[in-house]
Design a protein around this motif. Structure first.
Motif, PDB file in Angstrom:
ATOM      1  N   LEU A 139       0.836  -1.195   0.000  1.00 32.46           N
ATOM      2  CA  LEU A 139       0.000   0.000   0.000  1.00 32.46           C
ATOM      3  C   LEU A 139       0.874   1.250   0.000  1.00 32.46           C
ATOM      4  O   LEU A 139       1.966   1.268   0.579  1.00 32.46           O
ATOM      5  N   THR A 140       0.380   2.304  -0.631  1.00 31.18           N
ATOM      6  CA  THR A 140       1.105   3.570  -0.615  1.00 31.18           C
ATOM      7  C   THR A 140       0.975   4.209   0.763  1.00 31.18           C
ATOM      8  O   THR A 140       0.168   3.786   1.596  1.00 31.18           O
ATOM      9  N   GLY A 141       1.759   5.251   0.989  1.00 35.21           N
ATOM     10  CA  GLY A 141       1.672   5.961   2.259  1.00 35.21           C
ATOM     11  C   GLY A 141       0.274   6.506   2.504  1.00 35.21           C
ATOM     12  O   GLY A 141      -0.273   6.387   3.611  1.00 35.21           O
ATOM     13  N   SER A 142      -0.312   7.102   1.493  1.00 31.43           N
ATOM     14  CA  SER A 142      -1.671   7.651   1.630  1.00 31.43           C
ATOM     15  C   SER A 142      -2.673   6.551   1.922  1.00 31.43           C
ATOM     16  O   SER A 142      -3.595   6.722   2.739  1.00 31.43           O
ATOM     17  N   GLU A 143      -2.523   5.413   1.274  1.00 34.40           N
ATOM     18  CA  GLU A 143      -3.451   4.301   1.495  1.00 34.40           C
ATOM     19  C   GLU A 143      -3.306   3.725   2.900  1.00 34.40           C
ATOM     20  O   GLU A 143      -4.299   3.314   3.512  1.00 34.40           O
ATOM     21  N   ARG A 144      -2.088   3.699   3.414  1.00 36.88           N
ATOM     22  CA  ARG A 144      -1.907   3.219   4.788  1.00 36.88           C
ATOM     23  C   ARG A 144      -2.580   4.161   5.780  1.00 36.88           C
ATOM     24  O   ARG A 144      -3.245   3.711   6.731  1.00 36.88           O
ATOM     25  N   LEU A 145      -2.420   5.463   5.565  1.00 37.41           N
ATOM     26  CA  LEU A 145      -3.086   6.428   6.444  1.00 37.41           C
ATOM     27  C   LEU A 145      -4.600   6.321   6.332  1.00 37.41           C
ATOM     28  O   LEU A 145      -5.323   6.387   7.334  1.00 37.41           O
ATOM     29  N   ASP A 146      -5.099   6.138   5.116  1.00 40.89           N
ATOM     30  CA  ASP A 146      -6.539   5.998   4.911  1.00 40.89           C
ATOM     31  C   ASP A 146      -7.067   4.725   5.557  1.00 40.89           C
ATOM     32  O   ASP A 146      -8.194   4.701   6.085  1.00 40.89           O
ATOM     33  N   THR A 147      -6.268   3.674   5.520  1.00 37.52           N
ATOM     34  CA  THR A 147      -6.669   2.429   6.170  1.00 37.52           C
ATOM     35  C   THR A 147      -6.901   2.640   7.651  1.00 37.52           C
ATOM     36  O   THR A 147      -7.915   2.194   8.212  1.00 37.52           O
ATOM     37  N   ILE A 148      -5.979   3.340   8.299  1.00 36.00           N
ATOM     38  CA  ILE A 148      -6.108   3.590   9.729  1.00 36.00           C
ATOM     39  C   ILE A 148      -7.307   4.493  10.002  1.00 36.00           C
ATOM     40  O   ILE A 148      -8.042   4.297  10.977  1.00 36.00           O
ATOM     41  N   ALA A 149      -7.532   5.475   9.132  1.00 33.71           N
ATOM     42  CA  ALA A 149      -8.676   6.375   9.313  1.00 33.71           C
ATOM     43  C   ALA A 149      -9.995   5.610   9.215  1.00 33.71           C
ATOM     44  O   ALA A 149     -10.919   5.846  10.007  1.00 33.71           O
TER      45      ALA A 149
END
Length: 227
Positions: A139-149
């Motif tokens: 996952l990209t950095g943005s996708e990892r952050l979105d996953t946590i959100a």
């Protein structure tokens, strides 16, 4: 806002009398009030009085209510426990369950962790722990952050529902059932679904169901990236 004390604590004075208060005592007093009466009941004056001190004495340790609440959040949510698995899906699920439990122990933290506020190491530690599970998933950095959100959003939604359902007047299922008995002809799909749900023995599974669907989608995306 001065929040260095959240990260470094208060330096002990080298001269004069030892401090009669501690950040831990102050946080615990605030938490006790919030647990019993809600976040609105927390005030510098009230916390100081419960500790047997003046409000001015409290200001030597905490600059104001925003900092006090941040201190309470740090103390209340603590740090996430280590996950006993290397499987990212299982680890994220454990993380979500831990976060839900933390919010349910202190439901006022749902309100306290909204919007701009001082943020301490424990709160960031929850993000760090979840993100440390994902770096090898593709996952990209943005996708990892979105996953946590998205996962945190599922946790908050279920915690809020649980908080309301603890009060008799908050039993939405009972209210719906009462109206359906009077107006069943207007809502046939709802009547049929609730009747089926009453017999399948899987009540109150919204958290697990939603969590699994989120992780199913994430699993599909990771698998597609891998291929």
């Amino acid at each position: 806002m001065t929040i260095d004390f959240l990260w470094n604590g208060r330096a002990r004075p080298t001269r004069g009398p030892k401090p009669t208060l501690s950040l831990e005592r102050i946080a615990d007093a605030g938490i006790a009030i919030a647990d019993a009466e809600g976040l609105d009941a927390v005030a510098m004056q009230r916390v100081a009085a419960d500790l047997g001190f003046t409000k001015m004495a409290l200001y030597r340790y905490v600059a104001g209510k925003a900092e006090l609440v941040a201190l309470m959040v740090e103390r209340a949510i603590g740090e996430p426990s280590a996950t006993d698995t290397t499987d990212w899906r299982t680890a994220l699920k454990e993380w979500a369950h831990q976060l839900l439990a933390a919010h349910l122990r202190h439901t006022w933290t749902l309100e306290a962790t909204l919007g701009p506020r001082p943020i301490g190491p424990n709160e960031l530690g929850w993000m760090e722990h979840a993100l440390s599970i994902l770096p090898t998933t593709g996952l990209t950095g943005s996708e990892r952050l979105d996953t946590i959100a998205v996962l945190a959003g599922q946790v908050r939604a279920i915690a809020q529902q649980a908080m309301v359902s603890r009060h008799p007047e908050g039993d939405i299922t009972a209210k719906i059932s009462d109206q359906l008995r009077r107006h069943s002809d207007r809502f046939p799909a709802l009547v049929a679904t609730m009747a089926a749900a009453a017999t399948d023995g899987e009540h109150d599974q919204a958290f697990e169901f939603g969590l699994d669907r989120i992780l199913d989608g994430l699993d599909t995306l990771i698998t597609q990236r891998g291929s």
